[in-house]
Design an enzyme around this catalytic site. Sequence first.
Site: not given
Length: 656
Positions: A501-503, A610
């Site tokens: 999810q972050e990158s 998120y």
Amino acid sequence: MISVSKWIAGAVVVAFTSFAHADDINPDSRRDDDAFLLLRDAVRQDDASKAEFYAARLTNYSIPSYVDYYRLKSHLKDATQAEIRDFMQRYQGQAIVDRLRNDWLLELGRKRDWATFDEQYPQFVLNDDTQVKCYALISRALKGQKVADEARALLTSPSVYGQPCADLIATLYQNGQFTTEDLYAQLRLSGEFNATGQARRIVALLDGPEKKAVQAVDLPTVAVAKGMGPSKVEHQIYIVAIGRLAKTSIKLATLALNKAAPKMTPLEAQEGWAAIALQSSYTLAPETTDYWKRANGAPLSIDQMQWKTRIALRNGDWRQVENNIRAMPAALRNEPTWIYWLGRALMARDGVSTQPSGEALQLFRSISDQSNYYGQLALEESGKLITIPAAGAPVTQAEIAPIAANPNFQRALKFFGMRLRFEGTREWNWGLRGMSEREHLAAAEYARQNNILDRMVNTSERTRIQVDYTQRFPSPHNDVMHPATQTLGLDKAWVYGLIRQESRFIMDAQSHVGASGLMQVMPSTGRWVAKKLGLTDFAQDMLSDVRYNIMLGTNYLNMVLGNMDGNEVLATAAYNAGPGRLRTWRSTLTKPMDSTIFIESIPYAETRTYVKNVMSNSTYYAALFEGRPQSLKARLGTVLPKGYTEQEEQETSFAR
């Protein structure tokens, strides 16, 4: 104390590498790439002469269509139709033509050249520009077509309106398709979105005091202190000021509304309470429920509808949840979010904790084939666990060969190699149009081979029948990740779910706030964690190195997890929004709360999405790593108030 450089000495550093091009080692090609980047920047800065200077140096550039696009875009307002049509003819079928058509449609709308606009608009393939859509509705309205309902559905976010959508509102009001109530709704929406210009334009259409409208949005304390004017439009301006004031002080806003209420109509007072209730919802304050009750009967914005429902969820008022969802517009009501929660509300209404039936079961089944957070939850409510579908036959090199030869993907790789992700993604997605599922899997595998894992994930997610979850949920750098998570006792599936999810596994990813690398570590956080670990010589560029990033990111995540009493849901939210905000949100709890409800009522939209995605990802990773069915509901569990004892939880569970 140990040095970071010593800690990593002797290790093989696995870094993000883009597809290797021959021109990466060709000095002339590198100079051309630099000139191209300068051309792009010149056009963005609206410097036509500089753009022409750099374009002239790129007569033999490897992607001539983009050079010609930027050269043309630099003077598009003055370009002749012949120039534009010549470009479209030369590069017919390319993604950049659709990009130019987007630009041209905006210019045609500005010039009110509706004949050419109407000719070009049906050819706009992506059709993803709100302002172009506003111009299209203006063109139809001027021909006498009824477009008010379509306009109301489109005009929900003033932050993206620009002049075209402001013109649409004016056109529909002037030809009688929009009423004053439509304008009042847009005025209140301007307050929600802090859209000063939009508020001023709406009030001007109503022949109201524009200065008061600007004050209501920008200086609500001043606007409220001056009191409410006598006209209906001034009442609406005052409601905007009340809502804006509530962002900083609910107490002052309620005092002001109570004082003004006797001079308002009942509906206006309800609209004022709705404005306050929305802002109070973001604080999760107990008084919020009362504000929503006072707002009952007011027309609500999309955000207000959803937050009224979220507060009802937190209160366990399932009848109110059901009523709110059924009252939503069809487009909103049919989103997976509200399909799922309507099913839950019906189960609660019928006193059913397991084995839903009737409409509830039908609702769950309607989305249970979706591989997202709500699809997973609905699948479990339908009585099944989450599994990994069997993969089909492996993709062969023969299947990948046409992908590698496709000019769209070649241009995409070139742009990715230059770190132009926007252009690269546009070209990649354009190449996927019209492909079969098998071809999508081949394109995803081609992305894997070139270490462009975000495109692999995105491309593979487009398939529905032929699926490969190793493409959708990759686990690169396991040689670094496994020992890091094992040493800290972290759930590796959760960490990979967070990174996805972050990158999206882009090693050189940079957020708008400065977070870097796989785990999107902020420089200040990296420095702080390094100090905690006793590591010296920390430097910011280390965050772009896989080993440093994973080491610092997993240690920080472990610290956050400990601070959140080992609750992965809370720790996930804290990793995104910061531990301080999570402590504030958690402090609103007086008893244990179903994590799905806690997540649904996270005040920050970004953090809310998120957490859903991370926990959904983690469940799939666990199914892949463990080779057995998983439960997202069990993973989510329950969120406890700070300091809530295990015995209290057992007693509460028994009481339930």
